[in-house]
Write a protein that holds these residues in place. Structure first.
Motif, PDB file in Angstrom:
ATOM      1  N   VAL A 115     123.715 -56.267  76.043  1.00  0.00           N
ATOM      2  CA  VAL A 115     124.391 -56.633  74.799  1.00  0.00           C
ATOM      3  C   VAL A 115     123.929 -55.693  73.697  1.00  0.00           C
ATOM      4  N   VAL A 116     124.864 -54.979  73.124  1.00  0.00           N
ATOM      5  CA  VAL A 116     124.565 -54.080  72.015  1.00  0.00           C
ATOM      6  C   VAL A 116     124.941 -54.781  70.719  1.00  0.00           C
ATOM      7  N   GLY A 117     123.942 -55.085  69.908  1.00  0.00           N
ATOM      8  CA  GLY A 117     124.165 -55.799  68.661  1.00  0.00           C
ATOM      9  C   GLY A 117     123.575 -57.201  68.710  1.00  0.00           C
ATOM     10  N   ALA A 118     122.448 -57.401  68.036  1.00  0.00           N
ATOM     11  CA  ALA A 118     121.764 -58.698  68.058  1.00  0.00           C
ATOM     12  C   ALA A 118     122.356 -59.633  67.007  1.00  0.00           C
ATOM     13  N   VAL A 119     123.667 -59.867  67.107  1.00  0.00           N
ATOM     14  CA  VAL A 119     124.386 -60.694  66.140  1.00  0.00           C
ATOM     15  C   VAL A 119     124.420 -62.144  66.623  1.00  0.00           C
ATOM     16  N   HIS A 120     125.055 -63.027  65.819  1.00  0.00           N
ATOM     17  CA  HIS A 120     125.065 -64.454  66.150  1.00  0.00           C
ATOM     18  C   HIS A 120     125.697 -64.730  67.512  1.00  0.00           C
ATOM     19  N   ILE A 121     126.800 -64.049  67.834  1.00  0.00           N
ATOM     20  CA  ILE A 121     127.479 -64.283  69.112  1.00  0.00           C
ATOM     21  C   ILE A 121     126.558 -63.955  70.278  1.00  0.00           C
ATOM     22  N   ALA A 122     125.695 -62.962  70.088  1.00  0.00           N
ATOM     23  CA  ALA A 122     124.819 -62.524  71.171  1.00  0.00           C
ATOM     24  C   ALA A 122     123.843 -63.612  71.606  1.00  0.00           C
ATOM     25  N   ILE A 123     123.449 -64.492  70.705  1.00  0.00           N
ATOM     26  CA  ILE A 123     122.442 -65.513  71.033  1.00  0.00           C
ATOM     27  C   ILE A 123     122.943 -66.465  72.125  1.00  0.00           C
ATOM     28  N   PRO A 124     124.093 -67.157  71.941  1.00  0.00           N
ATOM     29  CA  PRO A 124     124.578 -68.009  73.031  1.00  0.00           C
ATOM     30  C   PRO A 124     125.046 -67.204  74.236  1.00  0.00           C
ATOM     31  N   LEU A 125     125.527 -65.978  74.005  1.00  0.00           N
ATOM     32  CA  LEU A 125     125.991 -65.146  75.123  1.00  0.00           C
ATOM     33  C   LEU A 125     124.845 -64.861  76.093  1.00  0.00           C
ATOM     34  N   VAL A 126     123.697 -64.501  75.562  1.00  0.00           N
ATOM     35  CA  VAL A 126     122.532 -64.211  76.402  1.00  0.00           C
ATOM     36  C   VAL A 126     122.055 -65.477  77.108  1.00  0.00           C
ATOM     37  N   ALA A 127     122.009 -66.591  76.371  1.00  0.00           N
ATOM     38  CA  ALA A 127     121.548 -67.850  76.967  1.00  0.00           C
ATOM     39  C   ALA A 127     122.453 -68.283  78.120  1.00  0.00           C
ATOM     40  N   MET A 128     123.763 -68.180  77.935  1.00  0.00           N
ATOM     41  CA  MET A 128     124.711 -68.580  78.983  1.00  0.00           C
ATOM     42  C   MET A 128     124.679 -67.602  80.154  1.00  0.00           C
TER      43      MET A 128
ATOM     44  N   TRP B  39     118.325 -46.965  68.684  1.00  0.00           N
ATOM     45  CA  TRP B  39     119.745 -46.670  68.557  1.00  0.00           C
ATOM     46  C   TRP B  39     120.397 -46.946  69.907  1.00  0.00           C
ATOM     47  N   PRO B  40     121.498 -47.700  69.923  1.00  0.00           N
ATOM     48  CA  PRO B  40     122.096 -48.135  71.190  1.00  0.00           C
ATOM     49  C   PRO B  40     122.400 -47.017  72.175  1.00  0.00           C
ATOM     50  N   ASP B  41     122.981 -45.914  71.696  1.00  0.00           N
ATOM     51  CA  ASP B  41     123.324 -44.839  72.629  1.00  0.00           C
ATOM     52  C   ASP B  41     122.082 -44.230  73.268  1.00  0.00           C
ATOM     53  N   GLU B  42     121.006 -44.113  72.496  1.00  0.00           N
ATOM     54  CA  GLU B  42     119.772 -43.554  73.040  1.00  0.00           C
ATOM     55  C   GLU B  42     119.164 -44.501  74.070  1.00  0.00           C
TER      56      GLU B  42
ATOM     57  N   LEU C 160     128.740 -55.636  70.511  1.00  0.00           N
ATOM     58  CA  LEU C 160     128.993 -56.631  69.455  1.00  0.00           C
ATOM     59  C   LEU C 160     128.553 -56.127  68.084  1.00  0.00           C
ATOM     60  N   SER C 161     128.418 -54.825  67.928  1.00  0.00           N
ATOM     61  CA  SER C 161     127.740 -54.293  66.744  1.00  0.00           C
ATOM     62  C   SER C 161     128.554 -54.353  65.459  1.00  0.00           C
ATOM     63  N   HIS C 162     129.887 -54.367  65.567  1.00  0.00           N
ATOM     64  CA  HIS C 162     130.747 -54.405  64.365  1.00  0.00           C
ATOM     65  C   HIS C 162     130.589 -53.170  63.472  1.00  0.00           C
ATOM     66  N   ASP C 163     129.980 -52.119  63.960  1.00  0.00           N
ATOM     67  CA  ASP C 163     129.714 -50.954  63.111  1.00  0.00           C
ATOM     68  C   ASP C 163     129.957 -49.700  63.945  1.00  0.00           C
ATOM     69  N   GLU C 164     130.913 -48.879  63.517  1.00  0.00           N
ATOM     70  CA  GLU C 164     131.305 -47.732  64.337  1.00  0.00           C
ATOM     71  C   GLU C 164     130.187 -46.722  64.531  1.00  0.00           C
ATOM     72  N   LYS C 165     129.240 -46.660  63.609  1.00  0.00           N
ATOM     73  CA  LYS C 165     128.156 -45.694  63.803  1.00  0.00           C
ATOM     74  C   LYS C 165     127.227 -46.119  64.939  1.00  0.00           C
ATOM     75  N   PHE C 166     127.250 -47.422  65.279  1.00  0.00           N
ATOM     76  CA  PHE C 166     126.510 -47.904  66.441  1.00  0.00           C
ATOM     77  C   PHE C 166     127.401 -47.936  67.689  1.00  0.00           C
ATOM     78  N   GLU C 167     128.613 -48.485  67.526  1.00  0.00           N
ATOM     79  CA  GLU C 167     129.432 -48.768  68.710  1.00  0.00           C
ATOM     80  C   GLU C 167     130.070 -47.531  69.321  1.00  0.00           C
ATOM     81  N   ASP C 168     130.510 -46.581  68.519  1.00  0.00           N
ATOM     82  CA  ASP C 168     131.174 -45.401  69.092  1.00  0.00           C
ATOM     83  C   ASP C 168     130.247 -44.591  69.999  1.00  0.00           C
ATOM     84  N   PRO C 169     129.035 -44.248  69.539  1.00  0.00           N
ATOM     85  CA  PRO C 169     128.138 -43.518  70.444  1.00  0.00           C
ATOM     86  C   PRO C 169     127.759 -44.339  71.679  1.00  0.00           C
ATOM     87  N   ALA C 170     127.593 -45.657  71.497  1.00  0.00           N
ATOM     88  CA  ALA C 170     127.255 -46.520  72.636  1.00  0.00           C
ATOM     89  C   ALA C 170     128.401 -46.564  73.636  1.00  0.00           C
TER      90      ALA C 170
END
Length: 256
Positions: free
Chosen positions: A95-108, A141-144, A160-170
């Motif tokens: 999971v790339v992006g430690a946002v709110h959705i990621a919390i239940p996603l990881v648990a499930m 950094w996610p891509d690294e 799940l990053s919501h930010d192109e500077k994180f998500e595009d390279p990833a």
């Protein structure tokens, strides 16, 4: 035989996908061969032509984790049976992006037997307090971070990053990998804009078709937990050979 057992043990310990082929009818009865994803082998079934046939089939059954017996015809006309048993590493969810959705996603995902990894460059979000169920938390950094991880068919990647500077390279790293599933959060408009950026970066439409976005099935999800369920439902469908897009079903309308 000891070389086969040693190689199999090493593959399991290092989470390397491999198929063990055993001659169960024909001579030399009980002969074994290990077949890796890239076609490398250890051992032989005693016949180069038979080995070549089995290697092709082993690479076919390996991604599905199958165990099956198949019949082969030697050049002499003799029919033999070979038992193919897949040994796959644990399923992994990155999971790339430690946002709110990621919390239940990881648990499930843990309930489904996944080994889970959360990646975020923001140390404040990627904490053990927020993600007690995560097997790994990587602050980078996610891509690294992705470039340092094995991304094979048993790995599912959710952006799940919501930010192109994180998500595009990833996503660029993910698309160059053999990951079994790649999904990215966002509305249809956001998803199309993302694909256009990646298209300009040199990715083809066929490559971009690997991205599931908007991510998740359209089940009317609103809360982070419901969205997590919709994402996992889509992953299960894709993994089961029932990609909703291939059956004309709609992805989530938006999870941004």
């Amino acid at each position: 035989m000891s070389a086969i057992l040693s190689a199999l043990r090493e593959a399991i310990e290092q989470e390397i996908p491999v198929v063990q082929a055993t001659l169960v009818q024909g001579e030399p009865l009980g002969a074994k061969m290990l077949v890796y994803e890239d076609g490398r082998t250890v051992g032989s079934l005693g016949d180069p032509d038979l080995d070549a046939q089995v290697i092709r089939d082993a690479q076919d059954v390996l991604p599905r984790g199958e165990a099956t017996t198949r019949s082969y015809t030697r050049a002499s006309g003799e029919t033999v049976d070979v038992y193919l048993e897949s040994f796959l590493p644990p399923r992994r969810l990155i999971v790339v992006g430690a946002v709110h959705i990621a919390i239940p996603l990881v648990a499930m995902a843990k309930e489904l037997g996944y080994y889970t990894i959360v990646i975020d460059a923001r140390e404040f979000f990627a904490t053990r307090e927020r993600f007690p169920h995560a097997d790994e938390l990587i602050v980078a950094w996610p891509d690294e971070a992705l470039q340092k991880l094995p991304l094979g068919p048993q790995t599912d990647i959710v952006i799940l990053s919501h930010d192109e500077k994180f998500e595009d390279p990833a996503l660029a790293v993910a698309l160059r990998s053999r990951a079994g599933y790649i999904g990215a959060v966002g509305s249809r408009k956001t998803s199309e804009a993302r694909k256009e950026r990646l298209r300009r970066a040199g990715f083809t439409d066929d490559e971009l078709a690997r991205i599931h976005g908007p991510i998740g099935l359209d089940i009317g999800a609103k809360t982070p937990a419901e969205i997590a369920i919709s994402i996992l439902a889509e992953i299960i469908a894709v993994r089961s050979g029932r990609d909703p897009r291939a059956q004309g079903l709609q992805p989530a309308k938006a999870t941004a």
